[in-house]
Write a protein that holds these residues in place. Structure first.
Motif, PDB file in Angstrom:
ATOM      1  N   SER A 259      95.167  40.534  69.311  1.00  0.00           N
ATOM      2  CA  SER A 259      96.604  40.762  69.394  1.00  0.00           C
ATOM      3  C   SER A 259      97.052  41.555  68.178  1.00  0.00           C
ATOM      4  O   SER A 259      96.411  41.513  67.127  1.00  0.00           O
ATOM      5  CB  SER A 259      97.347  39.424  69.429  1.00  0.00           C
ATOM      6  OG  SER A 259      98.749  39.593  69.281  1.00  0.00           O
ATOM      7  N   THR A 260      98.150  42.249  68.312  1.00  0.00           N
ATOM      8  CA  THR A 260      98.822  42.797  67.147  1.00  0.00           C
ATOM      9  C   THR A 260      99.830  41.776  66.629  1.00  0.00           C
ATOM     10  O   THR A 260     100.185  40.827  67.332  1.00  0.00           O
ATOM     11  CB  THR A 260      99.569  44.093  67.494  1.00  0.00           C
ATOM     12  OG1 THR A 260     100.412  43.848  68.627  1.00  0.00           O
ATOM     13  CG2 THR A 260      98.593  45.210  67.822  1.00  0.00           C
ATOM     14  N   GLY A 261     100.295  41.973  65.405  1.00  0.00           N
ATOM     15  CA  GLY A 261     101.393  41.164  64.923  1.00  0.00           C
ATOM     16  C   GLY A 261     102.585  41.315  65.855  1.00  0.00           C
ATOM     17  O   GLY A 261     102.811  42.389  66.403  1.00  0.00           O
ATOM     18  N   ASN A 262     103.359  40.243  66.034  1.00  0.00           N
ATOM     19  CA  ASN A 262     104.376  40.287  67.087  1.00  0.00           C
ATOM     20  C   ASN A 262     105.452  39.242  66.879  1.00  0.00           C
ATOM     21  O   ASN A 262     105.287  38.287  66.115  1.00  0.00           O
ATOM     22  CB  ASN A 262     103.714  40.060  68.446  1.00  0.00           C
ATOM     23  CG  ASN A 262     103.113  38.667  68.550  1.00  0.00           C
ATOM     24  OD1 ASN A 262     103.771  37.728  68.993  1.00  0.00           O
ATOM     25  ND2 ASN A 262     101.867  38.506  68.104  1.00  0.00           N
TER      26      ASN A 262
ATOM     27  N   VAL B 279      95.848  41.743  64.409  1.00  0.00           N
ATOM     28  CA  VAL B 279      95.550  42.925  63.604  1.00  0.00           C
ATOM     29  C   VAL B 279      96.767  43.839  63.518  1.00  0.00           C
ATOM     30  O   VAL B 279      97.704  43.729  64.313  1.00  0.00           O
ATOM     31  CB  VAL B 279      94.358  43.709  64.216  1.00  0.00           C
ATOM     32  CG1 VAL B 279      93.121  42.822  64.296  1.00  0.00           C
ATOM     33  CG2 VAL B 279      94.719  44.261  65.593  1.00  0.00           C
ATOM     34  N   PRO B 280      96.777  44.763  62.567  1.00  0.00           N
ATOM     35  CA  PRO B 280      97.859  45.752  62.499  1.00  0.00           C
ATOM     36  C   PRO B 280      97.849  46.639  63.744  1.00  0.00           C
ATOM     37  O   PRO B 280      96.819  46.767  64.422  1.00  0.00           O
ATOM     38  CB  PRO B 280      97.525  46.563  61.238  1.00  0.00           C
ATOM     39  CG  PRO B 280      96.598  45.706  60.447  1.00  0.00           C
ATOM     40  CD  PRO B 280      95.829  44.895  61.441  1.00  0.00           C
ATOM     41  N   PRO B 281      98.992  47.265  64.057  1.00  0.00           N
ATOM     42  CA  PRO B 281      99.058  48.152  65.233  1.00  0.00           C
ATOM     43  C   PRO B 281      98.367  49.486  64.961  1.00  0.00           C
ATOM     44  O   PRO B 281      99.000  50.535  64.852  1.00  0.00           O
ATOM     45  CB  PRO B 281     100.566  48.316  65.439  1.00  0.00           C
ATOM     46  CG  PRO B 281     101.149  48.157  64.069  1.00  0.00           C
ATOM     47  CD  PRO B 281     100.298  47.122  63.387  1.00  0.00           C
ATOM     48  N   ASP B 282      97.060  49.411  64.900  1.00  0.00           N
ATOM     49  CA  ASP B 282      96.234  50.570  64.550  1.00  0.00           C
ATOM     50  C   ASP B 282      95.047  50.613  65.499  1.00  0.00           C
ATOM     51  O   ASP B 282      94.383  49.586  65.723  1.00  0.00           O
ATOM     52  CB  ASP B 282      95.768  50.439  63.096  1.00  0.00           C
ATOM     53  CG  ASP B 282      94.805  51.531  62.690  1.00  0.00           C
ATOM     54  OD1 ASP B 282      95.264  52.622  62.305  1.00  0.00           O
ATOM     55  OD2 ASP B 282      93.582  51.305  62.786  1.00  0.00           O
TER      56      ASP B 282
ATOM     57  N   ILE C 128      96.387  41.995  73.855  1.00  0.00           N
ATOM     58  CA  ILE C 128      97.851  41.975  73.948  1.00  0.00           C
ATOM     59  C   ILE C 128      98.356  42.769  72.756  1.00  0.00           C
ATOM     60  O   ILE C 128      98.116  42.390  71.610  1.00  0.00           O
ATOM     61  CB  ILE C 128      98.454  40.559  73.884  1.00  0.00           C
ATOM     62  CG1 ILE C 128      97.620  39.549  74.665  1.00  0.00           C
ATOM     63  CG2 ILE C 128      99.870  40.569  74.430  1.00  0.00           C
ATOM     64  CD1 ILE C 128      96.780  38.694  73.794  1.00  0.00           C
ATOM     65  N   LEU C 129      99.072  43.866  73.004  1.00  0.00           N
ATOM     66  CA  LEU C 129      99.346  44.831  71.944  1.00  0.00           C
ATOM     67  C   LEU C 129     100.826  45.130  71.721  1.00  0.00           C
ATOM     68  O   LEU C 129     101.171  46.018  70.946  1.00  0.00           O
ATOM     69  CB  LEU C 129      98.580  46.129  72.237  1.00  0.00           C
ATOM     70  CG  LEU C 129      97.059  45.954  72.429  1.00  0.00           C
ATOM     71  CD1 LEU C 129      96.418  47.274  72.824  1.00  0.00           C
ATOM     72  CD2 LEU C 129      96.411  45.387  71.168  1.00  0.00           C
ATOM     73  N   SER C 130     101.709  44.410  72.366  1.00  0.00           N
ATOM     74  CA  SER C 130     103.148  44.635  72.180  1.00  0.00           C
ATOM     75  C   SER C 130     103.599  44.089  70.827  1.00  0.00           C
ATOM     76  O   SER C 130     102.990  43.165  70.268  1.00  0.00           O
ATOM     77  CB  SER C 130     103.943  43.969  73.306  1.00  0.00           C
ATOM     78  OG  SER C 130     103.637  42.583  73.358  1.00  0.00           O
ATOM     79  N   ALA C 131     104.699  44.656  70.318  1.00  0.00           N
ATOM     80  CA  ALA C 131     105.260  44.202  69.047  1.00  0.00           C
ATOM     81  C   ALA C 131     106.298  43.108  69.243  1.00  0.00           C
ATOM     82  O   ALA C 131     106.411  42.185  68.430  1.00  0.00           O
ATOM     83  CB  ALA C 131     105.887  45.378  68.300  1.00  0.00           C
ATOM     84  N   VAL C 132     107.070  43.200  70.314  1.00  0.00           N
ATOM     85  CA  VAL C 132     108.091  42.208  70.624  1.00  0.00           C
ATOM     86  C   VAL C 132     108.004  41.908  72.114  1.00  0.00           C
ATOM     87  O   VAL C 132     107.960  42.822  72.941  1.00  0.00           O
ATOM     88  CB  VAL C 132     109.515  42.720  70.286  1.00  0.00           C
ATOM     89  CG1 VAL C 132     110.550  41.657  70.636  1.00  0.00           C
ATOM     90  CG2 VAL C 132     109.615  43.109  68.821  1.00  0.00           C
TER      91      VAL C 132
END
Length: 312
Positions: free
Chosen positions: A209-212, A228-231, A186-190
């Motif tokens: 997941s990215t932070g969100n 994890v960071p969006p990287d 799951i990689l969305s930010a919001v």
């Protein structure tokens, strides 16, 4: 047709579950005496957005009672301080656990799977360094783009991409696809609560997941999940690390079920309070499980809400 996710939970007393959309109030189609309306935002929502919804909906139907369920504890605290009946009861607790489950007969062939709409906020591209990748995609609304799906195919030639021109079908075929992967993404930010997060976990998949913002972190147990960071490199490294740990799928599922049970218990306590105030003399938990509605309802034409009340 105005589409909304909703479901009647009781006819006496009248209890309606609905997602909270600021631009669509199902109250304009409700008739008759007061309804206890349990409203839940499915997207990251701020305090004032909830307050505005309640003010407008109450002006339209002052006989109704509004109870707010939220996926983010911070907003619950803010609303309670203002006297709003708000509860941290997560939408993902109402996924059907009988549908999403591990299948030991299926051999995982993908490093990771991502079930997500073909919409750019999902940030599929952050998975492009995952060697064996399955993207289960769909066009759900006008904001989604088939052209974006083509971009992903060009960007990630190693990925298997399926389902672009259909809505998700949450049957055995979907669950088999999840079981063919070793990790869920799951990689969305919001976003909102994000059902996919818990669907992965119920199938025994660890999650990256990215932070969100939005509430999915409630399900991300550090024992088998990574934020994890969006990287792209961070995502790929976390997938590799979780695969190497060989966490038993049943362990992931059982820990997730325990959390779902906590949220459902709070929901049933709330329901029993509503029953008690109405003098119903029934057991809400018994009614809830006897007529369990996955996700507490389904998408439908909001203008038909009273038809469903009269003809369950």
């Amino acid at each position: 047709m105005p589409s909304l996710h909703y479901g009647w939970l009781s006819r006496e007393p009248r209890i309606l579950y609905q997602i909270l959309l600021p631009n669509l109030d199902i109250g304009r189609w409700l008739t008759g005496p007061g309804v206890v309306r349990i409203c839940q935002p499915w997207w990251h929502t701020k305090r004032d957005e909830v307050l505005n919804f309640i003010a407008e909906a109450s002006a339209l139907r002052p006989q109704d009672t509004f109870i707010i369920l939220l996926n983010e504890p911070k907003v619950v605290v803010e609303l309670k301080a203002l006297g709003v009946p708000a509860y941290f009861i997560h939408q993902n607790a109402f996924i059907d656990e009988a549908v999403f489950r591990p299948n030991a007969e299926v051999t995982p062939i993908y490093d990771a799977v991502m079930t997500a709409r073909l919409s750019r906020f999902k940030r599929h591209q952050l998975a492009k360094l995952v060697p064996k990748l399955l993207l289960v995609s769909a066009v759900v609304c006008a904001a989604d783009e088939l052209a974006y799906g083509k971009e992903l195919r060009d960007m990630m030639p190693q990925a298997v991409i399926t389902g672009e021109q259909t809505r998700y079908h949450y049957g055995p075929a979907m669950v088999r696809l999840l079981n063919e992967a070793k990790v869920g993404l799951i990689l969305s930010a919001v976003e909102g609560g994000n059902y996919a997060t818990t669907e992965y976990l119920l199938c025994g998949l660890p999650v990256v997941s990215t932070g969100n913002l939005g509430g999915r972190n409630e399900w991300l147990d550090p024992e088998f999940c990574r934020i994890v960071p969006p990287d792209e490199q961070c995502v790929a490294a976390a997938v590799k690390e979780l695969i190497s740990r060989r966490i038993p799928p049943q362990e992931i599922r059982e820990r997730t079920l325990a959390k779902m049970t906590e949220h459902r218990a709070k929901f049933c306590e709330l329901g029993q309070e509503i029953y008690g105030a109405a003098g119903a003399g029934r057991d809400f938990a018994r009614d809830f499980y006897a007529e369990f509605k996955p996700k507490l309802g389904k998408w439908g034409d909001a203008s038909k809400v009273m038809e469903l009340f009269d003809d369950p």
